[in-house]
Motif scaffolding. Structure first.
Motif, short mmCIF file in Angstrom:
data_model
loop_
_atom_site.label_atom_id
_atom_site.label_comp_id
_atom_site.label_asym_id
_atom_site.label_seq_id
_atom_site.Cartn_x
_atom_site.Cartn_y
_atom_site.Cartn_z
N VAL A 161 0.84 -1.20 0.00
CA VAL A 161 0.00 0.00 0.00
C VAL A 161 0.87 1.25 0.00
N PRO A 162 0.35 2.34 -0.55
CA PRO A 162 1.14 3.57 -0.61
C PRO A 162 1.42 4.12 0.79
N ALA A 163 2.36 5.05 0.82
CA ALA A 163 2.83 5.61 2.10
C ALA A 163 1.69 6.17 2.93
N GLY A 164 1.90 6.16 4.22
CA GLY A 164 0.96 6.84 5.10
C GLY A 164 -0.21 5.99 5.53
N ALA A 165 -0.47 4.92 4.75
CA ALA A 165 -1.67 4.16 5.05
C ALA A 165 -1.33 2.81 5.65
N ARG A 166 -0.06 2.61 6.10
CA ARG A 166 0.31 1.25 6.53
C ARG A 166 -0.50 0.78 7.72
N TRP A 167 -0.66 1.65 8.71
CA TRP A 167 -1.42 1.18 9.88
C TRP A 167 -2.87 0.94 9.49
N LYS A 168 -3.33 1.73 8.52
CA LYS A 168 -4.69 1.50 8.06
C LYS A 168 -4.79 0.17 7.31
N ALA A 169 -3.75 -0.13 6.51
CA ALA A 169 -3.75 -1.41 5.79
C ALA A 169 -3.74 -2.56 6.78
N MET A 170 -2.95 -2.39 7.87
CA MET A 170 -2.90 -3.48 8.86
C MET A 170 -4.27 -3.66 9.50
N LEU A 171 -4.93 -2.55 9.79
CA LEU A 171 -6.27 -2.67 10.39
C LEU A 171 -7.24 -3.33 9.41
N SER A 172 -7.14 -2.95 8.13
CA SER A 172 -7.99 -3.58 7.11
C SER A 172 -7.76 -5.08 7.10
N ILE B 342 -2.80 -1.33 17.13
CA ILE B 342 -2.52 -0.57 15.90
C ILE B 342 -3.50 0.59 15.75
N GLY B 343 -4.76 0.31 16.09
CA GLY B 343 -5.76 1.36 15.98
C GLY B 343 -5.43 2.54 16.88
N ALA B 344 -5.04 2.24 18.11
CA ALA B 344 -4.70 3.31 19.04
C ALA B 344 -3.51 4.10 18.53
N PHE B 345 -2.51 3.39 18.02
CA PHE B 345 -1.32 4.03 17.47
C PHE B 345 -1.71 4.96 16.31
N GLY B 346 -2.50 4.41 15.39
CA GLY B 346 -2.88 5.18 14.22
C GLY B 346 -3.71 6.40 14.59
N TRP B 347 -4.58 6.21 15.56
CA TRP B 347 -5.43 7.32 15.99
C TRP B 347 -4.57 8.44 16.55
N GLY B 348 -3.58 8.03 17.39
CA GLY B 348 -2.68 9.02 17.95
C GLY B 348 -1.93 9.77 16.87
N VAL B 349 -1.38 9.02 15.91
CA VAL B 349 -0.60 9.65 14.85
C VAL B 349 -1.47 10.63 14.06
N SER B 350 -2.65 10.17 13.67
CA SER B 350 -3.43 11.03 12.79
C SER B 350 -3.94 12.26 13.55
N ARG B 351 -4.18 12.12 14.86
CA ARG B 351 -4.65 13.27 15.62
C ARG B 351 -3.56 14.33 15.74
N SER B 352 -2.32 13.86 15.93
CA SER B 352 -1.26 14.82 16.19
C SER B 352 -0.82 15.52 14.91
N THR B 353 -0.92 14.87 13.77
CA THR B 353 -0.31 15.47 12.58
C THR B 353 -1.29 15.92 11.51
N LEU B 354 -2.50 15.42 11.53
CA LEU B 354 -3.29 15.59 10.32
C LEU B 354 -4.46 16.54 10.48
N ASN B 355 -4.26 17.61 11.22
CA ASN B 355 -5.38 18.51 11.43
C ASN B 355 -5.93 19.13 10.15
#
Lengths: 507, 444
Positions: A161-172, B342-355
């Motif tokens: 998957v393209p950059a930035g979405a890896r954790w999302k891909a893992m969740l998928s 992973i969900g918690a990690f991703g949520w943290g990352v997206s909250r801190s950087t992707l406003n």
């Protein structure tokens, strides 16, 4: 020259009826493969009653041709509508559709056709030359090795998957595997997450799920964005003529054989190797090679994407030939298609197994030759199919979208004749729509659904055999090698994710 | 002129599809439910029966693989199908077993037996390079060995597992001397034995034929009273002094409640097929043992075997061996934990950087029109609900028309598209490909 080979050549090339049957099978295969919901296996199963009236060479010729064509034809709706026609195309559905939105549909399809032909032919040659040696390799694989192999397949789909979405891909992916655990567990024979509903015992069948996730969700996305009164044709379809398709295919052929030589060879080899392992097959082959071609490169360059799709289509065609290796050598089917083939051969009083090489060498040579012909016949028929496909998607969206929904519904019903599957398709369509809007890739969900079941089975079988000791997963040499590969892939996923985080923080 | 063409096409298709009705049953295609997947033994037998039944009955017989749930799906669907004689089930031995393990409420009483067509005995296989040449060798090994041998052939609790446990029980061998690895299917089990992951495989002879001929595996005994015609060289258990026979069967069943005359006619047709030379040749070529029993015999057989299986499956040591070391929720719980991390990690990352991205997404959200989407979903939902009673052609036609009109296609064009698409699709699926689509009260 070997008299058996001569006889086989006479049988295959010299008979008008064999040619006729092969050409008819090519059209049939293209047709079935292009309808989402009807798989290559289904094409063969539906053909079985006809096979009664044919002699072995003609029957096998027809089967080989229709399967090769169906696997290629699966790419047509994948590229044009983002609905994988067969599971083997799911790996590159997102990527291919992104390209066709840029108006590159024709190039992608030409590459896919050319690569399917190349992959099929190389696969056939490997089957002829190395068939019995490779079969020995397949017999070394026990459940433990399969466990690692499936894990490699799964981690590959996160890698692509393209950059930035890896954790999302893992969740998928985790969502996909969790969905695959619904139903009667294959190892324990115990119902899980069924909420006392008998209909859920069969679990979530992945073909309706795939049609919903990719096809219906795309329709929903279109609907939700459509401006009122927008009646434009789909952007994906430029005007086409045979000349341009053939021209594109010729340049693709040159590219594949000269510039991308190593990629072609690598993906054909991987295709044959994965295809010959019972339980793996064309779909896993296309995931793994697609990942290998992209090798974590985050580049979105069109050229590279097309190359990666080319590699994957080469591999899924080569895998078909691979599936025949254990079939011919041991009489163990390499995939569900060859399982039916064994049935057809038995019907003709031919017992597949090592004896067939001595007792009926001309039939074996006949099968080899048929593989070559099948892939050559696919070329002109494929041109026709591409042209027709490109025409069809030029129908205005207002009419095309309802018809796509109709196909999604009919296709998901057809597989098991079950309305419950249509319901799953609808639910997955809504899930896919939401996931897509939130930027979660859909490919990993499908792969999780496909591989989740076998992965769990192999894991629990290995652990049962070792008495519950986790070290039992590492007590065989090939298993250790595969485990190291898996660890390497996971490490590179983590490394890339960390790099991205750093980059983002510094930015 | 534009509209005449589709109408002609519609009439032509309908004429080809369903209007050539005859007075007598059956006048539309019969569905044969196979509870197992395409390519397996039951599927092969089903397709052979279907082809021959087609010429007996004079209407198409379509095989549907209603797979999943270890046979639960197919048998349930067969028993709950409408009792009009248009649905036949190719039942397998699992019908005797599933309800005893409370996996499925369907018992043989829910069916009207037509005929049994095949019975395959269980057999014990070992690898050709193993030191065991007879049951006695294996028996001795199991008795003295402290480490258990690994065996498979089907999922835990399946027919071949029962067969093996029954043998251990009859020979007074400890049930823990064998560890059953739950592998789905005989072919992958045999493959696993060749790879060195198993010592024993228990399955039927036809499933192992290829590898016996290849000299890769050895058969130690067949669990039947007479020698198997598929492998006359193999001694039976009875000959080796063990009174134990068990096997898998296949037979055709109607759901309970089909009118008497249709049952009689179908029984006759099925018996004609099962006794035909063509069928016997096919079965012999595939190594399946033909065992024909007519409706009444089959009914008695079902009652008898059902009681037998109940006895075996309710034994305390049987229940005990079914619980394996790793529980069914092992993997789901690991995955759920991983998902949360992973969900918690991703949520943290997206909250801190992707406003800023979130802002653009919110802006996009405003432009989204959910109404069309929900209306389409509702149309598909309605189709699912109504399709069984209205039939495919009417309900799919209504769905397509509604969706076209929702997208503001002119109604004439919408009707034309519907009239062209639906009959052609129906024709392709139901007639050309032989994939059954739902029939309504009109028969299409």
């Amino acid at each position: 020259m070997d008299p058996a080979l001569l006889q086989a050549a006479g049988d295959v090339f010299g008979r008008a009826d064999v040619w006729l049957i092969i050409v008819a099978a090519a059209f049939y295969g293209i047709f079935v493969g292009a309808i989402p919901g009807l798989t290559a296996t289904m094409a063969v199963a539906l053909f079985v009653p006809v096979a009664y009236w044919l002699d072995p060479v003609a029957a096998i010729g027809a089967i080989v041709t229709m399967v090769a064509c169906a696997i290629f034809a699966g790419d047509i709706p994948t590229v044009l509508l983002r609905i994988p026609g067969t599971p083997a195309s799911a790996a590159y559905a997102d990527e291919a559709y992104r390209l066709s939105e840029k108006g590159l549909a024709q190039q992608v399809l030409s590459v896919s056709l050319t690569c399917s032909v190349i992959g099929g032919i190389i696969g056939a040659i490997l089957l002829m030359v190395l068939g019995s040696q490779l079969a020995a390799v397949a017999s070394w694989f026990s459940v433990t090795e399969y466990f690692w192999l499936y894990l490699i397949g799964l981690s590959c789909c996160v890698l692509v998957v393209p950059a930035g979405a890896r954790w999302k891909a893992m969740l998928s992916l985790i969502l996909g595997i969790l969905l695959s655990t619904v139903g009667l567990s294959a190892v324990h024979l115990e119902p899980r997450f069924t909420f006392h509903s008998v209909a859920l015992y069969q679990g979530i069948s992945f073909i309706p799920a795939m049609i919903g996730l990719f096809g219906l969700s795309e329709v929903f996305a279109n609907l939700s964005q459509a401006k009122r009164g927008d009646s434009g044709a789909c952007a994906v379809a430029p005007a086409v003529s045979f000349g341009t398709i053939i021209g594109a295919s010729r340049s693709a052929l040159v590219t594949r054989l000269v510039k991308r030589r190593s990629g072609t060879v690598r993906s054909s080899l991987m295709g044959v190797l994965i295809g010959m392992l019972p339980g793996a097959g064309a779909d896993i082959a296309s995931w793994v090679t697609f990942a290998a071609a992209k090798r974590g490169r985050d580049s979105k360059a069109d050229r590279e994407s097309i190359d990666a799709i080319g590699d994957a289509t080469t591999a899924n065609s080569a895998a078909l030939a691979g599936g025949w290796i254990p079939t011919l050598v041991f009489g163990i089917p390499g995939d569900s298609i060859t399982a039916i083939v064994i049935g057809v051969l038995l019907m003709k009083n031919v017992t597949p197994g090592p004896a067939i090489f001595e007792s009926q060498p001309s039939l074996v040579y006949g099968i080899y030759l048929v593989f070559l012909i099948a892939n050559l016949v696919m070329l002109p028929v494929g041109f026709l199919a591409i042209r027709l496909g490109l025409r069809l998607v030029r129908i205005p969206k207002q009419i095309l979208l309802p018809i796509i929904v109709l196909f999604c519904v009919t296709g998901s019903y057809a597989l098991n004749a079950s309305l419950f599957d249509v319901g799953i398709m609808l639910a997955m369509g809504l899930v896919g729509f939401v996931l897509n809007r939130r930027g979660f890739p859909l490919g990993p969900v499908v792969l999780g659904l496909v591989l989740g079941g076998p992965l769990e089975e192999r894991l629990i079988q290995s652990l049962t055999a070792s008495g519950g000791n986790p070290l039992g997963l590492l007590n065989r040499p090939i298993a250790v090698v595969l485990a190291i590969v898996t660890a390497f892939i996971i490490a590179s996923i983590l490394r890339r994710s960390i790099q991205e985080l750093r980059r983002r923080e510094s930015a | 002129m534009k509209f005449i063409c589709p109408i002609v096409w519609l009439v032509a298709c309908l004429a080809a599809v369903g209007c050539n009705r005859r007075e007598e049953w059956p006048f539309r295609p019969v569905t044969l439910i196979c509870p197992w997947s395409a390519g397996g033994g039951t599927d092969r037998v089903s397709r052979q029966v279907a082809v021959q039944l087609e010429s007996e009955l004079g209407v198409p017989v379509n095989v549907v693989n209603a797979t999943g749930g270890g046979g639960v799906t197919g048998h349930t669907r067969g028993a709950t199908a409408s009792a009009d004689g248009y649905t036949v089930t190719m039942a397998t031995v699992e019908l005797n077993m599933l309800h005893w393990r409370s996996l499925c409420p369907i018992t043989p009483d829910r069916f009207e037996p037509l005929a049994m067509i095949n019975q395959d005995s269980a057999a014990i296989f070992v690898s050709a390079d193993s030191p065991w040449h007879s049951l006695r060798d294996l028996d001795a090994k199991l008795r003295q060995s402290t480490e258990s041998l690994r065996a498979s052939g089907t999922a835990a609790g399946g027919i071949w597992h029962l067969a093996l446990l029954g043998w251990l029980d009859r020979s007074d061998l400890p049930s823990e001397s064998v560890t059953w690895v739950s592998i789905n299917g005989a072919a992958p089990s045999l493959q696993e034995m060749m790879a060195g992951g198993l010592e024993i495989v228990c399955c039927s002879i036809p499933e192992a034929r290829g590898l016996i001929d290849a000299g890769e595996i050895r058969c130690l005994g067949v669990m039947s009273r007479e020698r198997s015609p598929a492998a006359p060289e193999v001694a039976t258990f009875a000959e080796q002094g063990i009174d134990w026979s068990i096997g898998a069967w296949r037979g055709l069943l109607f759901p309970k409640g089909v009118p008497e005359d249709r049952v009689t006619k179908m029984r006759e047709a099925v018996l004609n097929v099962a006794n035909s030379n063509e069928f016997r040749q096919f079965m012999a070529a595939s190594g399946f043992q033909v065992a024909v029993a007519d409706g009444d015999q089959f009914e008695a057989f079902l009652t008898q075997t059902d009681a037998d299986f109940g006895e075996i499956l309710n034994q305390p040591h049987m229940k005990q061996t079914q619980s394996s070391a790793i529980g069914p929720y092992f993997l789901p719980s690991i995955l759920a934990a991983l998902g949360i991390v992973i969900g918690a990690f991703g949520w943290g990352v997206s909250r801190s950087t992707l406003n800023e991205e979130a802002n653009t997404a919110a802006a996009e959200n405003l432009a989204i029109d959910y109404h069309a989407l929900l209306r389409f979903a509702a149309a598909v939902g309605l189709f699912i609900v109504l399709c069984e009673s209205l039939g495919y052609v009417i309900s799919a036609g209504a769905m397509l028309l509604a969706m076209l009109l929702m997208l503001r296609v002119g109604w004439r064009l919408a009707v034309a598209v519907t009239v062209v698409t639906i009959p052609s699709l129906y024709h392709v699926f139901a007639v050309v490909l032989g994939v059954p689509l739902p029939w309504g009260w009109l028969g299409w």
